[in-house]
Design an enzyme around this catalytic site. Structure first.
Site, PDB file in Angstrom:
ATOM      1  N   ASP A 163      60.164 -44.735  81.797  1.00 27.16           N
ATOM      2  CA  ASP A 163      59.427 -43.690  82.514  1.00 27.16           C
ATOM      3  C   ASP A 163      58.512 -44.355  83.534  1.00 27.16           C
ATOM      4  O   ASP A 163      57.971 -45.427  83.278  1.00 27.16           O
ATOM      5  CB  ASP A 163      58.586 -42.847  81.548  1.00 27.16           C
ATOM      6  CG  ASP A 163      58.260 -41.473  82.111  1.00 27.16           C
ATOM      7  OD1 ASP A 163      57.787 -41.393  83.263  1.00 27.16           O
ATOM      8  OD2 ASP A 163      58.487 -40.477  81.400  1.00 27.16           O
ATOM      9  N   ASP A 179      63.107 -44.829  86.726  1.00 30.16           N
ATOM     10  CA  ASP A 179      63.597 -43.455  86.657  1.00 30.16           C
ATOM     11  C   ASP A 179      64.676 -43.390  85.570  1.00 30.16           C
ATOM     12  O   ASP A 179      65.625 -44.175  85.588  1.00 30.16           O
ATOM     13  CB  ASP A 179      64.185 -43.074  88.023  1.00 30.16           C
ATOM     14  CG  ASP A 179      64.703 -41.642  88.062  1.00 30.16           C
ATOM     15  OD1 ASP A 179      64.961 -41.062  86.993  1.00 30.16           O
ATOM     16  OD2 ASP A 179      64.867 -41.101  89.170  1.00 30.16           O
ATOM     17  N   LYS A 210      66.744 -27.769  79.346  1.00 29.28           N
ATOM     18  CA  LYS A 210      65.819 -26.698  79.719  1.00 29.28           C
ATOM     19  C   LYS A 210      66.640 -25.486  80.167  1.00 29.28           C
ATOM     20  O   LYS A 210      67.610 -25.627  80.923  1.00 29.28           O
ATOM     21  CB  LYS A 210      64.885 -27.148  80.842  1.00 29.28           C
ATOM     22  CG  LYS A 210      64.207 -28.500  80.583  1.00 29.28           C
ATOM     23  CD  LYS A 210      63.349 -28.508  79.329  1.00 29.28           C
ATOM     24  CE  LYS A 210      62.796 -29.897  79.045  1.00 29.28           C
ATOM     25  NZ  LYS A 210      62.033 -29.972  77.792  1.00 29.28           N
ATOM     26  N   GLY A 265      54.988 -40.598  75.139  1.00 30.68           N
ATOM     27  CA  GLY A 265      55.551 -41.290  73.982  1.00 30.68           C
ATOM     28  C   GLY A 265      55.737 -40.456  72.727  1.00 30.68           C
ATOM     29  O   GLY A 265      55.861 -41.013  71.639  1.00 30.68           O
ATOM     30  N   GLY A 266      55.773 -39.136  72.862  1.00 33.00           N
ATOM     31  CA  GLY A 266      55.953 -38.284  71.688  1.00 33.00           C
ATOM     32  C   GLY A 266      57.241 -38.564  70.940  1.00 33.00           C
ATOM     33  O   GLY A 266      57.267 -38.610  69.705  1.00 33.00           O
ATOM     34  N   ASP A 290      64.066 -36.245  76.809  1.00 31.57           N
ATOM     35  CA  ASP A 290      63.405 -34.940  76.962  1.00 31.57           C
ATOM     36  C   ASP A 290      62.812 -34.875  78.363  1.00 31.57           C
ATOM     37  O   ASP A 290      61.599 -34.916  78.546  1.00 31.57           O
ATOM     38  CB  ASP A 290      62.326 -34.761  75.886  1.00 31.57           C
ATOM     39  CG  ASP A 290      61.697 -33.369  75.910  1.00 31.57           C
ATOM     40  OD1 ASP A 290      62.337 -32.448  76.449  1.00 31.57           O
ATOM     41  OD2 ASP A 290      60.577 -33.208  75.392  1.00 31.57           O
TER      42      ASP A 290
END
Length: 366
Positions: A240, A260, A306, A223-224, A277
């Site tokens: 998630d 997903d 990425k 949860g950032g 992210d």
């Protein structure tokens, strides 16, 4: 002045050099990049004497991915006498900058430069006073005038120059100074916070990051990124298979959807923000983002790509070109920006703002 210094993340000098060589060349500003591995900066040397200023004037800084900051400089000042470093620096800047609005005495973002940064902080005050006396700086700070840069690469060794306040990073060394919130579930929260500072003008925050907006966080656990949206009083669908931090669930603003992120489809038509992210191949993430934007499932998105170990600039460029092509093909007008942020590692962060579409979506701006 024919040299442009570009600050970057140490280890990404080759990517920064490839990008500036490519983008300067497309504007017929030709030159070559001087690269030193892990130095944290690149010097692009133009073949024509006045092309340094031309480059930082004409190429939008916001279009650069791997540069944190840039400024045009003259020749390297070496062997500055310890008893009087100020006089040679003032001499280099006189006649080059008149009435600059701000002074930044900076170093590259490396471990080796940490001691040098302490000196820079102490040195700034007397240097600022001398530059004001010489007319190089105004008597007060103003964002309407050029920023004067003094860039130390070693003790007694610096470049001097300037950038334009309307076409640079507003942050010292190109790094927003953010503090990790003690109640955030993970340090990744700083990535999204920095992205908001870099991509969204401060005077537009109240409108574009408004209370009560609906947002989706794909690959949200723990949860950032959701944390940043909750702090701005948004209602968040966190997608998630992994669990969310209980502190976020306790706010009542978060709906955890155990799905997903690649298969999730929104059931609301008023989602302002989608953030993502997820650790996945860049092409797969880009295709998902294109789907969201083409279908008008959100108005704005911030997502991470990425990076592979090699040909990183080429990989990012390829994915951004694919995204632009998909938007063009479906008649979607959007603004795309990408940046390797200070809090990014082997990744870049992309922001896309959907403006309007030939076939109207629910979140288009008219």
């Amino acid at each position: 002045m024919n040299k442009v210094v570009l600050l970057c993340r140490p280890g990404f000098e080759k990517e920064c050099a490839a990008e500036i060589t490519d983008k300067a060349g497309k504007r017929e500003i030709f030159g070559f990049a001087r690269v030193k591995e892990n130095a944290g900066y690149v010097i692009y040397e133009c073949y024509q004497p006045e092309d340094g200023e031309k480059l930082i004037s004409e190429l939008p800084f916001s279009s650069l991915i791997f540069a944190r900051q840039w400024f045009v400089v003259g020749e390297l000042l070496q062997h500055l006498p310890p008893e009087d470093r100020i006089t040679p620096i003032v001499g280099m800047l006189q006649g080059v900058v008149e009435k600059g609005g701000e002074l930044r005495v900076e170093v590259a973002d490396t471990n080796e430069s940490k001691e040098l940064m302490k000196f820079c902080r102490k040195f700034t005050v007397p240097l600022r006073a001398a530059l004001r006396d010489a007319g190089v700086l105004t008597n007060y700070e103003t964002p309407k005038r050029p920023v004067v840069h003094v860039f130390f690469i070693a003790p007694g060794c610096c470049y001097t120059g300037y950038s334009f306040a309307h076409n640079n990073s507003p942050f010292y060394m190109g790094i927003p100074r953010l503090k990790f919130p003690s109640d955030a579930p993970s340090r990744s929260t700083l990535k999204l916070e920095e992205a908001l500072h870099v991509f969204i003008p401060e005077d537009e925050w109240d409108e574009r990051l408004a209370n009560g907006m609906y947002a989706v966080d794909l690959g949200a656990c723990p949860g950032g990124w959701t944390y940043q949206l909750v702090k701005r009083n948004m209602w968040v669908y966190s997608v998630d298979n992994g669990p969310m931090a209980q502190s976020l669930m306790d706010t009542g603003q978060v709906t955890w959807l155990r799905e997903d992120g690649f298969r999730y489809r929104p059931n609301r038509n008023n989602i302002s923000w989608m953030v993502c992210d997820m650790v996945e191949k860049p092409a797969k993430v880009t295709a998902l983002m294109a789907q969201w934007l083409v279908n008008g499932w959100c108005r704005e998105t911030i997502f991470n790509l990425k990076l592979p170990m090699k040909k990183r600039y080429e990989e990012v460029s390829h994915n951004l070109a694919y995204l632009q092509a998909q938007l063009d093909e479906h008649g979607v007008n959007a603004q795309i920006q990408a940046r390797q942020l200070y809090h990014d590692r082997e990744e870049v962060t992309v922001h896309v703002r959907r403006l309007w579409a030939a076939v109207g979506g629910s979140r288009d701006e008219r």
